[in-house]
Scaffold this active site. Structure first.
Site, PDB file in Angstrom:
ATOM      1  N   HIS A  66      -7.388  -1.462  68.850  1.00 25.43           N
ATOM      2  CA  HIS A  66      -7.979  -2.281  70.060  1.00 25.43           C
ATOM      3  C   HIS A  66      -8.994  -1.791  71.062  1.00 25.43           C
ATOM      4  CE1 HIS A  66      -4.410  -5.242  70.118  1.00 25.43           C
ATOM      5  NE2 HIS A  66      -4.794  -4.813  68.760  1.00 25.43           N
ATOM      6  N   HIS A  67      -9.546  -0.967  70.777  1.00 27.73           N
ATOM      7  CA  HIS A  67     -10.316   0.265  71.864  1.00 27.73           C
ATOM      8  C   HIS A  67     -11.945  -1.583  72.280  1.00 27.73           C
ATOM      9  CE1 HIS A  67     -13.064   0.528  68.230  1.00 27.73           C
ATOM     10  NE2 HIS A  67     -14.108   1.065  68.910  1.00 27.73           N
ATOM     11  N   LYS A  72     -11.305  -7.088  63.939  1.00 30.93           N
ATOM     12  CA  LYS A  72     -12.138  -8.177  62.794  1.00 30.93           C
ATOM     13  C   LYS A  72     -11.710  -7.098  60.909  1.00 30.93           C
ATOM     14  CE  LYS A  72     -15.066 -10.642  61.840  1.00 30.93           C
ATOM     15  NZ  LYS A  72     -14.069 -11.533  60.252  1.00 30.93           N
ATOM     16  N   LYS A  96     -16.369   1.507  60.428  1.00 28.70           N
ATOM     17  CA  LYS A  96     -18.180   0.574  59.675  1.00 28.70           C
ATOM     18  C   LYS A  96     -17.894  -0.335  60.450  1.00 28.70           C
ATOM     19  CE  LYS A  96     -16.247  -1.461  56.137  1.00 28.70           C
ATOM     20  NZ  LYS A  96     -16.297  -2.784  55.096  1.00 28.70           N
ATOM     21  N   LYS A 108      -7.120  -5.282  58.944  1.00 22.04           N
ATOM     22  CA  LYS A 108      -7.004  -5.825  57.425  1.00 22.04           C
ATOM     23  C   LYS A 108      -5.979  -6.464  57.655  1.00 22.04           C
ATOM     24  CE  LYS A 108      -9.894  -4.599  55.020  1.00 22.04           C
ATOM     25  NZ  LYS A 108     -11.107  -4.883  54.295  1.00 22.04           N
ATOM     26  N   THR A 196     -23.071  -7.975  52.640  1.00 21.25           N
ATOM     27  CA  THR A 196     -22.647  -7.251  52.561  1.00 21.25           C
ATOM     28  C   THR A 196     -23.130  -6.703  50.909  1.00 21.25           C
ATOM     29  OG1 THR A 196     -19.887  -7.645  52.398  1.00 21.25           O
ATOM     30  CG2 THR A 196     -20.668  -5.356  51.524  1.00 21.25           C
ATOM     31  N   ASN A 235     -17.834 -11.017  44.141  1.00 24.63           N
ATOM     32  CA  ASN A 235     -19.399 -11.798  44.777  1.00 24.63           C
ATOM     33  C   ASN A 235     -19.970 -10.617  45.644  1.00 24.63           C
ATOM     34  OD1 ASN A 235     -20.389 -13.267  47.507  1.00 24.63           O
ATOM     35  ND2 ASN A 235     -19.181 -12.408  48.824  1.00 24.63           N
ATOM     36  N   SER A 364     -20.940 -11.769  59.995  1.00 26.76           N
ATOM     37  CA  SER A 364     -19.767 -12.220  60.071  1.00 26.76           C
ATOM     38  C   SER A 364     -19.763 -12.010  62.100  1.00 26.76           C
ATOM     39  CB  SER A 364     -18.286 -11.092  60.107  1.00 26.76           C
ATOM     40  OG  SER A 364     -17.557 -11.514  59.192  1.00 26.76           O
TER      41      SER A 364
HETATM   42  N1  GLU Z   1     -14.133  -8.011  54.277  1.00 26.32           N
HETATM   43  C1  GLU Z   1     -15.181  -6.800  54.393  1.00 26.32           C
HETATM   44  C2  GLU Z   1     -15.645  -5.765  55.054  1.00 26.32           C
HETATM   45  O1  GLU Z   1     -14.478  -5.631  54.634  1.00 26.32           O
HETATM   46  C3  GLU Z   1     -15.698  -8.213  55.610  1.00 26.32           C
HETATM   47  C4  GLU Z   1     -15.047  -7.391  56.391  1.00 26.32           C
HETATM   48  C5  GLU Z   1     -15.344  -9.332  58.296  1.00 26.32           C
HETATM   49  O2  GLU Z   1     -16.151 -10.090  57.249  1.00 26.32           O
HETATM   50  O3  GLU Z   1     -14.660  -9.285  58.940  1.00 26.32           O
HETATM   51  O4  GLU Z   1     -16.060  -5.285  55.359  1.00 26.32           O
END
Ligand code: GLU
Length: 472
Positions: A66-67, A72, A96, A108, A196, A235, A364
């Site tokens: 939560h920093h 996401k 990431k 996640k 990606t 994908n 995103s």
């Molecule tokens: N599932 C993707 C990932 O592992 C995208 C996550 C996103 O767009 O929030 O990076």
């Protein structure tokens, strides 16, 4: 082999990589602990009527950090989902986002079921219920936590999440930003689907331009002519294959669950894809050798190996047989920490997931920005830019007394569309992050890219905490 039966724990594996970098940093132990640990995990169980039987669905949403808010990360459908797995994947999202300067914490979600074994309607029912559960606990929202596609999910599932959210949380002006990876007509953004993979292309291209990296492993500069193996034709794997083929790479092998195909002269990706769609298998693709054992494809001769499916595919059992000179992690966590160490000792260059597959979350972020600003990229400035371009071209023609041919004129005059802006933003993000990685790697004399990437991420999160004033 004594560790053969060792159970794989993604979160522990991520912890191993974290500490490898943390050891060479001088951080307060309490702060390190805060950065490393998973802040919230919501474990849920709900009943669904599947084929006239009540089935209890086990599902999770982990918010690793939560920093920065919102959190996401994708939502996956897989029978292998566990709490430990989603925590590990959420941690990867935190690092990431930090590396590519996307101002989010990592999260996640996982729903433990094989989506190939349920119908379209059943999947919809599950994802809607999952979203309702998230809403109940305030685990979703434009400023709270924003899901996205992941393994086994795509645009359709994101639409269902959006629709459920808008129905149950009405009147939220920024409601569209509660989820990314949506279809364009539902507030999605052009270029998200292959983001990606395009990021993977940019990352590998930057790497292959570095003489000091390529020369010691006996490779020529540039992507051109590189022999590639891709594992996973979902994908990410499919678009990565397509982009690399367009950049003159030779895709020598493709692996899917049921087996792999191999042709040292190169596979034609669109022909393979047509075949795969029609036959639902890669096996016996004309002109290629079929390998019944999918994982044996990872051990073939190649320059770059790209695991693009799930975690733990290169582990203590097969790492010493890998012949690739470079491994590009398009998937999250495809190498265990044991495999990582074996391969580093062999001199393999590993470009880690937390950098290489960050293109998805980067776009995103652009989608989320589009949703909260309520306007499509390029809508305001496109015509204005075109008018300026026309004046410049006319002026140049007048001064030089030469005419620009109509094809070039068209290219120069063109004002930016959404897709142009998204791709240029993505390219810039991947190049800037790569340069930061190289800088840290050289400055701190770090041998491998993964440790440099964790170093960079931890340093950024540390700064963020310090600036917030939580730690003196
Ligand atoms: N599932 C993707 C990932 O592992 C995208 C996550 C996103 O767009 O929030 O990076």
């Amino acid at each position: 082999m004594k560790n053969k039966k060792k159970k794989f724990h993604l979160f522990k594996c991520v912890e191993f990589f974290f500490y490898k970098a943390a050891r060479i940093m001088n951080l307060e132990p309490g702060l390190l602990e805060q950065i490393k640990s998973c802040h919230y995990v919501y474990c849920m169980r709900f009943p669904i009527l599947l084929k006239n039987k009540i089935k209890i669905i086990e599902a999770y949403r982990a918010q690793h950090s939560h920093h920065k808010l919102p959190c996401k990360g994708g939502v996956r459908f897989s029978p292998l989902v566990t709490k430990n797995e989603v925590m590990g994947l959420a941690a990867l999202m935190t690092y990431k986002c930090a590396i590519v300067n996307v101002p989010f914490g990592g999260a996640k979600g996982g729903i433990k079921i094989d989506s190939n074994k349920i119908s379209f309607k059943e999947k919809e029912k599950i994802i809607r219920r999952y979203t309702a559960e998230l809403i109940k606990k305030n685990f979703i929202g434009p400023g709270i936590d924003v899901p996205a596609p992941d393994y086994g999910t795509g645009e359709k599932e994101m639409s269902w999440i959006l629709d459920t959210f808008l129905s149950l949380v009405p009147g939220n002006l920024d409601g569209l930003a509660c989820v990314t990876g949506k279809p364009i007509s539902q507030g999605g953004i052009r270029g998200r689907k292959d983001a990606t993979s395009l990021g993977v292309l940019f990352g590998l291209r930057e790497l292959c331009n570095l003489k000091e990296i390529l020369k010691p492993i006996g490779l020529d500069l540039g992507l051109q002519g590189k022999k590639i193996i891709i594992q996973g034709l979902g994908n990410v794997g499919y678009h990565t294959a397509k982009f690399l083929e367009r950049n003159d790479c030779i895709i020598v092998a493709l692996a899917e669950k049921e087996g792999a195909i191999y042709n040292p002269k190169g596979l034609n990706i669109s022909k393979v894809m047509d075949y795969f769609k029609e036959k639902k298998t890669l096996l016996n693709f004309p002109g290629a050798k079929t390998l019944k054992n999918s994982s044996s494809a990872l051990e073939l001769e190649c320059d770059i190996l790209i695991p693009a499916a799930i975690e733990n595919v290169i582990n203590i059992n097969n790492a010493h047989r890998i012949k690739a000179k470079i491994i590009g992690e398009a998937a999250n966590g495809p190498l265990t920490n044991y495999a990582n160490e074996i391969l580093l000792k062999k001199g393999v260059i590993i470009i880690p997931d937390i950098y290489l597959n960050a293109g998805g979350v980067t776009v995103s972020y652009f989608e989320w920005l589009k949703n909260i600003s309520h306007v499509r990229y390029g809508r305001i400035e496109k015509r204005f830019q075109e008018k300026i371009n026309i004046s410049i071209v006319n002026y140049i023609e007048k001064l030089s007394k030469k005419k620009i041919n109509s094809k070039e004129r068209k290219i120069i005059l063109n004002g930016p569309n959404e897709i142009d802006l998204v791709r240029s933003g993505l390219e810039d993000t991947m190049i800037s992050a790569f340069n930061e990685l190289i800088m840290i790697k050289n400055k701190k004399k770090i041998v491998d890219f993964r440790t440099a990437a964790y170093f960079l991420a931890i340093e950024k999160i540390e700064n963020s905490y310090k600036e917030l004033g939580i730690f003196p």
